[in-house]
Design an enzyme around this catalytic site. Structure first.
Site, PDB file in Angstrom:
ATOM      1  N   GLN A   1      59.515   7.035  56.474  1.00  0.00           N
ATOM      2  CA  GLN A   1      59.224   5.639  56.127  1.00  0.00           C
ATOM      3  C   GLN A   1      57.808   5.230  56.511  1.00  0.00           C
ATOM      4  O   GLN A   1      57.289   4.236  56.005  1.00  0.00           O
ATOM      5  CB  GLN A   1      60.211   4.699  56.837  1.00  0.00           C
ATOM      6  CG  GLN A   1      61.656   4.848  56.398  1.00  0.00           C
ATOM      7  CD  GLN A   1      61.910   4.369  54.972  1.00  0.00           C
ATOM      8  OE1 GLN A   1      61.134   3.589  54.400  1.00  0.00           O
ATOM      9  NE2 GLN A   1      62.995   4.851  54.390  1.00  0.00           N
TER      10      GLN A   1
ATOM     11  N   CYS B   1      72.608   5.772  52.534  1.00  0.00           N
ATOM     12  CA  CYS B   1      73.719   6.665  52.865  1.00  0.00           C
ATOM     13  C   CYS B   1      74.840   5.881  53.514  1.00  0.00           C
ATOM     14  O   CYS B   1      76.002   6.068  53.210  1.00  0.00           O
ATOM     15  CB  CYS B   1      73.263   7.769  53.806  1.00  0.00           C
ATOM     16  SG  CYS B   1      71.518   8.061  53.714  1.00  0.00           S
TER      17      CYS B   1
HETATM   18  C1  LIG Z   1      65.019   8.763  53.023  1.00  0.00           C
HETATM   19  C2  LIG Z   1      64.949   9.222  54.419  1.00  0.00           C
HETATM   20  C3  LIG Z   1      65.307  10.527  54.768  1.00  0.00           C
HETATM   21  C4  LIG Z   1      65.853  11.506  53.766  1.00  0.00           C
HETATM   22  O1  LIG Z   1      64.865  11.928  52.880  1.00  0.00           O
HETATM   23  P1  LIG Z   1      65.231  12.756  51.571  1.00  0.00           P
HETATM   24  O2  LIG Z   1      63.907  13.219  51.072  1.00  0.00           O
HETATM   25  O3  LIG Z   1      65.902  11.794  50.654  1.00  0.00           O
HETATM   26  O4  LIG Z   1      66.107  13.895  51.978  1.00  0.00           O
HETATM   27  C5  LIG Z   1      65.164  10.912  56.079  1.00  0.00           C
HETATM   28  N1  LIG Z   1      64.693  10.070  57.013  1.00  0.00           N
HETATM   29  C6  LIG Z   1      64.334   8.813  56.715  1.00  0.00           C
HETATM   30  C7  LIG Z   1      63.784   7.938  57.786  1.00  0.00           C
HETATM   31  C8  LIG Z   1      64.455   8.355  55.421  1.00  0.00           C
HETATM   32  O5  LIG Z   1      64.103   7.095  55.136  1.00  0.00           O
END
Ligand SMILES: *Cc1c(COP(=O)(O)O)cnc(C)c1O
Length: 382
Positions: free
Chosen positions: A181, A328
């Site tokens: 993020q 999720c």
């Molecule tokens: C979206 C997200 C993930 C997962 O990333 P993907 O590329 O969708 O596997 C992991 N950590 C954080 C903080 C996220 O926001």
């Protein structure tokens, strides 16, 4: 169909049109396998991947040889945690992480625990911040890894990464951060922050889904990892599998755009968020979660006391797309583990909404959102 205003940019982002343009040739004429060395198709694909690798490295201040392409942050977090545990088992088996991490990290730690790791999960305060003395005290002789995220995906709260990096270094422990993020919203420099491993993902920064990277430090210290996906020795043996060339090209372009527009983009997000918060946080029953701590510029996690988030969402979701918790956890009925970890009751956690602003949001999106929420709140309170 008129689509709602999109304020769920922490779940995923729209692919930037310039990113898509850059990717298209690698689906059509330039479809070579980047591992094919015997013809121009392969060589052009390889060139494109290496060009992308330069941009992906640059956005975190790494060198290109420290970037391992993966299918996303989830895979990269798995590789970091499981790979460190396997590699450093002679040194120890203790991993320290935090209750508010993404499931990619928490579930990788759980898996590691089944394979003999000892896991310490640190608590957070009311704003979602870990206590650095507690972290320091949790480090033992057998500690091999500290895994603490950069900016939280639900509240946006920032940990003190530089200090954590320094503590890790002083204690000769590796430091992994999930910066999924934070990339594109903060200036991240792996050297200044003392980061040894870092994951991020294209689809959170206007690139395609299914592409991400793990940064693996190459010197002082040189970090070693045992691969979790074997077969062919791609990515310097860290991660086998035919490279997703169009995805990687898109990821590179996404990083380049993000770096070029960094100042304008982050100040626009801040400006829009300020307007949103100023207009929504109008009474004591509406509370900004993590509101008294440094945060990412684009996330507002707001508690609407005694209004179930699911009901509020069904009231507004034809007009505004937001979420309760992360993508999720919003599929499940469980309250957000992030919010309950920072001391919210189950009810308050289930009455909180995440608004996440992105590059393509405009002031009129925010005005419309404010109007929509106010209308919905009036219904609940009447
Ligand atoms: C979206 C997200 C993930 C997962 O990333 P993907 O590329 O969708 O596997 C992991 N950590 C954080 C903080 C996220 O926001």
């Amino acid at each position: 169909m008129k689509l709602p205003v999109y304020l769920d940019n922490s779940a995923t982002t729209r692919v930037d049109p310039a990113v898509l343009q850059e990717m298209i040739p690698y689906f059509s004429e330039l479809y070579g396998n980047a591992a094919s060395r015997s013809h121009i198709y392969g060589l052009l694909a390889k060139d494109a991947v290496e060009n992308a690798r330069d941009h992906v490295a640059k956005i975190i201040g790494a060198s290109p040889s420290e970037i391992i392409f993966t299918s996303g942050s989830t895979e990269a977090a798995n590789l970091a945690i499981k790979g460190v545990l396997e590699t450093y088992k002679n040194k120890g088996n203790h991993i320290i992480t935090v209750a508010t991490e993404h499931k990619a990290v928490l579930d990788s730690c759980k898996h590691a625990q089944k394979n003999g790791a000892e896991i310490t999960v640190l608590d957070v305060d009311i704003n979602g911040i870990i206590n650095l003395n507690t972290l320091q005290a949790a480090i033992k002789k057998n500690t091999i890894l500290i895994a603490v995220m950069y900016g939280n995906n639900e509240t946006g709260v920032l940990q003190n990464i530089k200090k954590i990096g320094a503590i890790a270094k002083e204690n000769n422990v590796l430091f992994f951060t999930d910066a999924t993020q934070a990339v594109g919203k903060l200036i991240i420099q792996v050297e200044d922050d003392g980061i040894d491993l870092l994951c991020f993902s294209a689809h959170k920064i206007y690139g395609p889904k299914g592409t991400g990277a793990l940064y693996v430090r190459r010197k002082s210290p040189r970090v070693n990892l045992i691969s979790q996906i074997d077969g062919g020795g791609h990515e310097r043996n860290f991660r086998s599998g035919t490279l997703n060339v169009p995805g990687i090209v898109g990821f590179g372009k996404a990083c380049e755009i993000s770096m070029n527009n960094f100042n304008e983009e982050t100040s626009q997000m801040k400006c829009l968020r300020e307007k949103l918060e100023k207009n929504l946080l109008v009474d004591g029953q509406i509370i900004l979660n993590s509101g008294n701590a440094p945060r990412l510029p684009n996330i507002s996690n707001i508690l609407f006391k005694s209004i179930p988030a699911n009901s509020l969402i069904s009231e507004i979701n034809k007009d505004v797309a937001v979420s309760s918790g992360s993508a999720c956890s919003s599929a499940s009925v469980e309250p957000s583990h992030v919010l309950t970890s920072q001391g919210l009751s189950e009810n308050d956690a289930k009455s909180s909404l995440r608004f996440s602003i992105g590059r393509f949001n405009t002031e009129s999106d925010i005005d419309f959102t404010i109007k929509t929420i106010k209308k919905a709140l009036a219904k609940f309170l009447s």
